[in-house]
Write a protein that holds these residues in place. Structure first.
Motif, PDB file in Angstrom:
ATOM      1  N   GLU A  72       4.510   6.344  -3.819  1.00 51.15           N
ATOM      2  CA  GLU A  72       3.467   5.631  -4.143  1.00 51.15           C
ATOM      3  C   GLU A  72       3.379   4.298  -3.127  1.00 51.15           C
ATOM      4  O   GLU A  72       2.770   3.733  -2.627  1.00 51.15           O
ATOM      5  CB  GLU A  72       3.629   5.580  -5.556  1.00 51.15           C
ATOM      6  CG  GLU A  72       3.187   6.698  -6.333  1.00 51.15           C
ATOM      7  CD  GLU A  72       3.298   6.411  -7.899  1.00 51.15           C
ATOM      8  OE1 GLU A  72       3.227   5.136  -8.384  1.00 51.15           O
ATOM      9  OE2 GLU A  72       3.598   7.379  -8.478  1.00 51.15           O
ATOM     10  N   ASP A  73       4.928   3.905  -3.443  1.00 52.89           N
ATOM     11  CA  ASP A  73       5.226   2.403  -2.590  1.00 52.89           C
ATOM     12  C   ASP A  73       4.952   2.359  -1.157  1.00 52.89           C
ATOM     13  O   ASP A  73       4.335   1.293  -0.973  1.00 52.89           O
ATOM     14  CB  ASP A  73       6.725   2.125  -2.975  1.00 52.89           C
ATOM     15  CG  ASP A  73       6.976   1.814  -4.520  1.00 52.89           C
ATOM     16  OD1 ASP A  73       6.214   1.275  -5.191  1.00 52.89           O
ATOM     17  OD2 ASP A  73       8.206   1.708  -4.752  1.00 52.89           O
ATOM     18  N   SER A  75       2.663   3.815   0.320  1.00 55.73           N
ATOM     19  CA  SER A  75       1.258   4.171   0.638  1.00 55.73           C
ATOM     20  C   SER A  75       0.286   3.120   0.516  1.00 55.73           C
ATOM     21  O   SER A  75      -0.899   3.008   0.774  1.00 55.73           O
ATOM     22  CB  SER A  75       0.630   5.429  -0.255  1.00 55.73           C
ATOM     23  OG  SER A  75       0.668   4.921  -1.520  1.00 55.73           O
ATOM     24  N   THR A  76       0.990   1.885   0.083  1.00 57.22           N
ATOM     25  CA  THR A  76       0.242   0.554  -0.014  1.00 57.22           C
ATOM     26  C   THR A  76      -0.270   0.080   1.468  1.00 57.22           C
ATOM     27  O   THR A  76       0.634   0.446   2.346  1.00 57.22           O
ATOM     28  CB  THR A  76       1.198  -0.475  -0.591  1.00 57.22           C
ATOM     29  OG1 THR A  76       2.171  -0.730  -0.013  1.00 57.22           O
ATOM     30  CG2 THR A  76       1.423  -0.010  -2.133  1.00 57.22           C
ATOM     31  N   PRO A  77      -1.097  -0.651   1.731  1.00 60.55           N
ATOM     32  CA  PRO A  77      -1.305  -1.295   2.621  1.00 60.55           C
ATOM     33  C   PRO A  77      -0.350  -2.070   3.348  1.00 60.55           C
ATOM     34  O   PRO A  77       0.008  -2.092   4.701  1.00 60.55           O
ATOM     35  CB  PRO A  77      -2.822  -2.253   2.449  1.00 60.55           C
ATOM     36  CG  PRO A  77      -3.236  -1.531   1.150  1.00 60.55           C
ATOM     37  CD  PRO A  77      -2.213  -0.963   0.461  1.00 60.55           C
ATOM     38  N   GLN A  80       2.093   0.272   5.075  1.00 63.60           N
ATOM     39  CA  GLN A  80       1.564   0.925   5.841  1.00 63.60           C
ATOM     40  C   GLN A  80       1.516   0.082   7.249  1.00 63.60           C
ATOM     41  O   GLN A  80       1.731   0.454   8.234  1.00 63.60           O
ATOM     42  CB  GLN A  80      -0.020   1.423   5.517  1.00 63.60           C
ATOM     43  CG  GLN A  80      -0.084   2.604   4.735  1.00 63.60           C
ATOM     44  CD  GLN A  80       0.493   3.818   5.158  1.00 63.60           C
ATOM     45  OE1 GLN A  80       0.457   4.380   6.330  1.00 63.60           O
ATOM     46  NE2 GLN A  80       1.648   4.308   4.379  1.00 63.60           N
TER      47      GLN A  80
END
Length: 101
Positions: A72-73, A75-77, A80
């Motif tokens: 989850e962490d 996958s944040t903008p 990324q």
């Protein structure tokens, strides 16, 4: 606890100063500050025990509290963006997932 080990070389030798500055200013604070990460280190390889060159220039060691949360962490903008920046430096990084025995 899971430990993620990343082995890599830089795409170009002239990137060393820029990469190390970026690692200290961006990568370590950002990835090290993720809720799922307990500790994050970036190490420069200086050789192998007994002499000779290391096959990898750098080693990243991430102590991960929760692999699902890490997914989850990252996958944040913001992460990324950090990942894209890392990929600009790293030549075919090898990500090894480990666990203590």
């Amino acid at each position: 606890m899971t430990t993620l080990i990343v082995l890599f070389n830089l795409k170009s030798a002239d990137q060393r100063d820029a990469y190390e500055r970026w690692a200290k200013e961006v990568d370590i604070p950002t990835a090290g500050g993720l809720p799922s990460v307990d500790k994050f280190e970036v190490l420069r390889a200086v050789g192998v025990l007994g002499g000779g060159e290391s096959p990898y220039q750098y080693v990243e060691v991430l102590r991960v509290r929760d692999m699902a949360k890490l997914g989850e962490d990252i996958s944040t903008p913001a992460m990324q963006d950090v990942s894209r920046q890392f990929q600009a430096f790293a030549d075919a990084p090898l990500f090894i997932v480990t666990e203590s025995i």
